[in-house]
Design a protein around this motif. Sequence first.
Motif, PDB file in Angstrom:
ATOM      1  N   VAL A  52     -28.270  48.941  32.378  1.00  0.00           N
ATOM      2  CA  VAL A  52     -27.827  47.551  32.295  1.00  0.00           C
ATOM      3  C   VAL A  52     -26.972  47.217  33.508  1.00  0.00           C
ATOM      4  O   VAL A  52     -25.983  47.895  33.764  1.00  0.00           O
ATOM      5  CB  VAL A  52     -27.021  47.317  31.009  1.00  0.00           C
ATOM      6  CG1 VAL A  52     -26.524  45.884  30.941  1.00  0.00           C
ATOM      7  CG2 VAL A  52     -27.874  47.639  29.794  1.00  0.00           C
ATOM      8  N   PRO A  53     -27.341  46.226  34.254  1.00  0.00           N
ATOM      9  CA  PRO A  53     -26.548  45.861  35.430  1.00  0.00           C
ATOM     10  C   PRO A  53     -25.197  45.297  35.039  1.00  0.00           C
ATOM     11  O   PRO A  53     -25.043  44.707  33.976  1.00  0.00           O
ATOM     12  CB  PRO A  53     -27.404  44.794  36.116  1.00  0.00           C
ATOM     13  CG  PRO A  53     -28.253  44.251  35.039  1.00  0.00           C
ATOM     14  CD  PRO A  53     -28.477  45.352  34.061  1.00  0.00           C
ATOM     15  N   TRP A  54     -24.233  45.517  35.917  1.00  0.00           N
ATOM     16  CA  TRP A  54     -22.889  45.002  35.642  1.00  0.00           C
ATOM     17  C   TRP A  54     -22.825  43.534  36.001  1.00  0.00           C
ATOM     18  O   TRP A  54     -23.261  43.126  37.059  1.00  0.00           O
ATOM     19  CB  TRP A  54     -21.848  45.790  36.435  1.00  0.00           C
ATOM     20  CG  TRP A  54     -21.621  47.131  35.817  1.00  0.00           C
ATOM     21  CD1 TRP A  54     -22.495  48.173  35.799  1.00  0.00           C
ATOM     22  CD2 TRP A  54     -20.471  47.549  35.071  1.00  0.00           C
ATOM     23  NE1 TRP A  54     -21.956  49.216  35.086  1.00  0.00           N
ATOM     24  CE2 TRP A  54     -20.725  48.872  34.635  1.00  0.00           C
ATOM     25  CE3 TRP A  54     -19.261  46.938  34.736  1.00  0.00           C
ATOM     26  CZ2 TRP A  54     -19.789  49.577  33.874  1.00  0.00           C
ATOM     27  CZ3 TRP A  54     -18.346  47.661  33.992  1.00  0.00           C
ATOM     28  CH2 TRP A  54     -18.610  48.968  33.562  1.00  0.00           C
ATOM     29  N   GLU A  55     -22.283  42.789  35.079  1.00  0.00           N
ATOM     30  CA  GLU A  55     -22.069  41.344  35.292  1.00  0.00           C
ATOM     31  C   GLU A  55     -23.362  40.624  35.657  1.00  0.00           C
ATOM     32  O   GLU A  55     -24.444  41.190  35.542  1.00  0.00           O
ATOM     33  CB  GLU A  55     -21.021  41.106  36.382  1.00  0.00           C
ATOM     34  CG  GLU A  55     -19.642  41.504  35.954  1.00  0.00           C
ATOM     35  CD  GLU A  55     -19.041  40.525  34.937  1.00  0.00           C
ATOM     36  OE1 GLU A  55     -18.003  40.849  34.396  1.00  0.00           O
ATOM     37  OE2 GLU A  55     -19.643  39.457  34.688  1.00  0.00           O
ATOM     38  N   GLY A  56     -23.200  39.403  36.069  1.00  0.00           N
ATOM     39  CA  GLY A  56     -24.325  38.630  36.602  1.00  0.00           C
ATOM     40  C   GLY A  56     -25.454  38.409  35.606  1.00  0.00           C
ATOM     41  O   GLY A  56     -25.379  38.759  34.433  1.00  0.00           O
ATOM     42  N   GLU A  57     -26.501  37.830  36.078  1.00  0.00           N
ATOM     43  CA  GLU A  57     -27.644  37.506  35.245  1.00  0.00           C
ATOM     44  C   GLU A  57     -28.513  38.724  34.998  1.00  0.00           C
ATOM     45  O   GLU A  57     -28.571  39.640  35.808  1.00  0.00           O
ATOM     46  CB  GLU A  57     -28.472  36.413  35.907  1.00  0.00           C
ATOM     47  CG  GLU A  57     -27.828  35.053  35.852  1.00  0.00           C
ATOM     48  CD  GLU A  57     -27.533  34.608  34.435  1.00  0.00           C
ATOM     49  OE1 GLU A  57     -28.449  34.638  33.614  1.00  0.00           O
ATOM     50  OE2 GLU A  57     -26.382  34.237  34.156  1.00  0.00           O
ATOM     51  N   THR A  58     -29.209  38.708  33.899  1.00  0.00           N
ATOM     52  CA  THR A  58     -30.128  39.780  33.581  1.00  0.00           C
ATOM     53  C   THR A  58     -31.422  39.188  33.061  1.00  0.00           C
ATOM     54  O   THR A  58     -31.979  39.648  32.085  1.00  0.00           O
ATOM     55  CB  THR A  58     -29.532  40.741  32.532  1.00  0.00           C
ATOM     56  OG1 THR A  58     -28.195  41.004  32.923  1.00  0.00           O
ATOM     57  CG2 THR A  58     -30.285  42.044  32.508  1.00  0.00           C
ATOM     58  N   GLY A  59     -31.869  38.113  33.676  1.00  0.00           N
ATOM     59  CA  GLY A  59     -33.164  37.580  33.302  1.00  0.00           C
ATOM     60  C   GLY A  59     -34.269  38.450  33.847  1.00  0.00           C
ATOM     61  O   GLY A  59     -35.373  38.448  33.339  1.00  0.00           O
ATOM     62  N   GLY A  60     -33.958  39.219  34.874  1.00  0.00           N
ATOM     63  CA  GLY A  60     -34.960  40.060  35.511  1.00  0.00           C
ATOM     64  C   GLY A  60     -35.213  41.328  34.734  1.00  0.00           C
ATOM     65  O   GLY A  60     -34.775  41.470  33.604  1.00  0.00           O
ATOM     66  N   PRO A  61     -35.917  42.264  35.343  1.00  0.00           N
ATOM     67  CA  PRO A  61     -36.259  43.492  34.637  1.00  0.00           C
ATOM     68  C   PRO A  61     -35.046  44.407  34.476  1.00  0.00           C
ATOM     69  O   PRO A  61     -34.136  44.400  35.294  1.00  0.00           O
ATOM     70  CB  PRO A  61     -37.317  44.126  35.527  1.00  0.00           C
ATOM     71  CG  PRO A  61     -37.083  43.560  36.875  1.00  0.00           C
ATOM     72  CD  PRO A  61     -36.520  42.195  36.672  1.00  0.00           C
ATOM     73  N   VAL A  62     -35.051  45.185  33.412  1.00  0.00           N
ATOM     74  CA  VAL A  62     -34.046  46.219  33.182  1.00  0.00           C
ATOM     75  C   VAL A  62     -34.793  47.541  33.118  1.00  0.00           C
ATOM     76  O   VAL A  62     -35.693  47.717  32.309  1.00  0.00           O
ATOM     77  CB  VAL A  62     -33.289  45.963  31.870  1.00  0.00           C
ATOM     78  CG1 VAL A  62     -32.555  47.213  31.430  1.00  0.00           C
ATOM     79  CG2 VAL A  62     -32.303  44.820  32.037  1.00  0.00           C
ATOM     80  N   SER A  63     -34.431  48.478  33.979  1.00  0.00           N
ATOM     81  CA  SER A  63     -35.158  49.742  34.014  1.00  0.00           C
ATOM     82  C   SER A  63     -34.638  50.683  32.942  1.00  0.00           C
ATOM     83  O   SER A  63     -33.544  50.521  32.412  1.00  0.00           O
ATOM     84  CB  SER A  63     -35.036  50.376  35.396  1.00  0.00           C
ATOM     85  OG  SER A  63     -33.684  50.629  35.684  1.00  0.00           O
ATOM     86  N   ALA A  64     -35.448  51.674  32.610  1.00  0.00           N
ATOM     87  CA  ALA A  64     -35.109  52.636  31.574  1.00  0.00           C
ATOM     88  C   ALA A  64     -35.191  54.042  32.141  1.00  0.00           C
ATOM     89  O   ALA A  64     -36.011  54.321  33.014  1.00  0.00           O
ATOM     90  CB  ALA A  64     -36.074  52.490  30.389  1.00  0.00           C
ATOM     91  N   SER A  65     -34.334  54.933  31.650  1.00  0.00           N
ATOM     92  CA  SER A  65     -34.288  56.304  32.137  1.00  0.00           C
ATOM     93  C   SER A  65     -34.362  57.272  30.972  1.00  0.00           C
ATOM     94  O   SER A  65     -33.884  56.983  29.878  1.00  0.00           O
ATOM     95  CB  SER A  65     -32.992  56.563  32.907  1.00  0.00           C
ATOM     96  OG  SER A  65     -32.836  55.620  33.937  1.00  0.00           O
ATOM     97  N   GLY A  66     -34.933  58.447  31.243  1.00  0.00           N
ATOM     98  CA  GLY A  66     -34.996  59.482  30.231  1.00  0.00           C
ATOM     99  C   GLY A  66     -33.710  60.280  30.194  1.00  0.00           C
ATOM    100  O   GLY A  66     -32.716  59.936  30.842  1.00  0.00           O
ATOM    101  N   ALA A  67     -33.712  61.353  29.402  1.00  0.00           N
ATOM    102  CA  ALA A  67     -32.514  62.183  29.257  1.00  0.00           C
ATOM    103  C   ALA A  67     -32.093  62.774  30.591  1.00  0.00           C
ATOM    104  O   ALA A  67     -30.904  63.032  30.831  1.00  0.00           O
ATOM    105  CB  ALA A  67     -32.771  63.288  28.243  1.00  0.00           C
ATOM    106  N   ASP A  68     -33.081  62.982  31.486  1.00  0.00           N
ATOM    107  CA  ASP A  68     -32.762  63.559  32.793  1.00  0.00           C
ATOM    108  C   ASP A  68     -32.340  62.486  33.798  1.00  0.00           C
ATOM    109  O   ASP A  68     -32.211  62.767  34.980  1.00  0.00           O
ATOM    110  CB  ASP A  68     -33.977  64.318  33.335  1.00  0.00           C
ATOM    111  CG  ASP A  68     -35.218  63.423  33.358  1.00  0.00           C
ATOM    112  OD1 ASP A  68     -35.095  62.233  32.985  1.00  0.00           O
ATOM    113  OD2 ASP A  68     -36.287  63.901  33.745  1.00  0.00           O
ATOM    114  N   ARG A  69     -32.146  61.284  33.292  1.00  0.00           N
ATOM    115  CA  ARG A  69     -31.706  60.161  34.128  1.00  0.00           C
ATOM    116  C   ARG A  69     -32.770  59.741  35.127  1.00  0.00           C
ATOM    117  O   ARG A  69     -32.508  58.933  36.020  1.00  0.00           O
ATOM    118  CB  ARG A  69     -30.414  60.504  34.886  1.00  0.00           C
ATOM    119  CG  ARG A  69     -29.174  60.396  34.017  1.00  0.00           C
ATOM    120  CD  ARG A  69     -28.812  58.950  33.777  1.00  0.00           C
ATOM    121  NE  ARG A  69     -27.933  58.777  32.617  1.00  0.00           N
ATOM    122  CZ  ARG A  69     -27.689  57.610  32.049  1.00  0.00           C
ATOM    123  NH1 ARG A  69     -28.261  56.532  32.514  1.00  0.00           N
ATOM    124  NH2 ARG A  69     -26.902  57.516  31.013  1.00  0.00           N
TER     125      ARG A  69
END
Lengths: 255, 255
Positions: A145-162
């Motif tokens: 999750v990006p800090w602050e600002g808008e999040t209308g764009g994509p949010v990436s996902a990571s596994g346990a290994d980051r």
Amino acid sequence: MTRRPKPPSARKPALDREEAAFLQRYDASAFPHPSVAVDVALLTADERGLRALVLRRDDHPHRGRWALPGTFVGMDEALDTAAMRALDQKGGLRGVFLEQLYTFGAPRRDPRTRVITVAYYALVDAATLDAALPASGGILAYLDVPWEGETGGPVSASGADRKNLRLAFDHQHILGAVVKRLRGKLDYSPIGYELLPERFTLRDLQRVHETILGRPLNKDSFRRRMLATGELESTGEREQDVRYRPAELYRVKNV
Amino acid sequence: MTRRPKPPSARKPALDREEAAFLQRYDASAFPHPSVAVDVALLTADERGLRALVLRRDDHPHRGRWALPGTFVGMDEALDTAAMRALDQKGGLRGVFLEQLYTFGAPRRDPRTRVITVAYYALVDAATLDAALPASGGILAYLDVPWEGETGGPVSASGADRKNLRLAFDHQHILGAVVKRLRGKLDYSPIGYELLPERFTLRDLQRVHETILGRPLNKDSFRRRMLATGELESTGEREQDVRYRPAELYRVKNV
DNA sequence: TTGCATATATGTATATCGCATCTAATATGG
DNA sequence: CCATATTAGATGCGATATACATATATGCAA
């Protein structure tokens, strides 16, 4: 009070008979239609942040990528029902918070054919999801999750290994829309409790809100604001097995 | 900077060829699908309140009732594009504020067959809509917005004679959802200006907000709050042909 | 007992909101 | 020409909410 049924002729004017005849003749398959699916972003929160259930696709298209649980909508199935079914069949969960989010319908979002997806999001506490997770065959991906600002764009996902997980279709955008929706909800609702167990501390709730908003919150203001909503009440109990002073456990009123 | 294209073999692994073959075999009509439509609630505001464009249905189903402008979604058409097309073809309007609202998909909401509709709402000033109205063949219905409280339920519509109009399908519910959405938006945005001409007075804007919220607002607080958003700026001009002191005309910044 | 980490309470400066009051601008009616 | 009605807009103040800082209380471990 007793209802006096009117004679059918008064309640069924000519127009209705004409319309009934029209409906008999109607051919739904006269021209091609897009397909309709539902996808559910199932979120939970733990001390490491927001996590979402993703399943590895065994079939085409996007075989091998990770996808949100979803399903096609049955011909006589309500949208909410389809979303609940996807959640039950692919996540093994019932009775959790579920709400419609947004409908994604870009013409080429699915390489098979035109598929319009009605995206939902669901919130559940980590313990419940952990119990259901093995049967689902999926994993919990961290949301970056990006800090602050808008999040209308994509949010990436990571596994346990980051390491970044490749999501199928436009599911990154769905996750982005979920975060944006949650941020908006927090302004007027302590919605974060849906991500926590039945009994939780105000500190836990604050951590959830901070994770969603992507910024630290003032402790006292947060406490006052939450209690001022009148939606929370103390259980009178306290945390067990903590290293320092145990905090009071709260729960949501009127459940 | 010049991009050096890699050989196709490096960018097209075996999985992609396999997937391409799968897509060739895929039959989209293998099982029945719901139809997908868009409906647009086109709103404007005048001194009498909120009004919405409704069209009398000439065809079945619900012939003779009043309906929001809508259309089926084309096989290769984006949802937003379909909504703009409906607005253009049935309302004669382009380039107005348009946003997705909610997707309604109750199995029996359309008596023909299963039709899922992605509802949009559009906002436009009264003068623009009045100019386009005759060509549309529709009328502007008053929205009977309830005072205070929730408006997730249906919102009824009335004609010029104040007599209730029978709306087709679940369009009353769509209008209810629009009002609810607008109320939420007002908390953090002076969105009401979308319902006004390019230049407007703060008093006009306040009236629009009061109509949507269904309650009177404090004049000074409203003025301060609107100016504090930084989204408005004075034009330096004033109203013409008013009976008393003319108010200053404002406009939206960055247009 | 002491120290630590957290919960909870208190205090203060700041920002916002609602309400009342005051001034400004314009048309109308004498 | 002038008083008056009416609306626009500005100012001031008290109540309230908020952020930030600080102080006290609590429970556990060493």
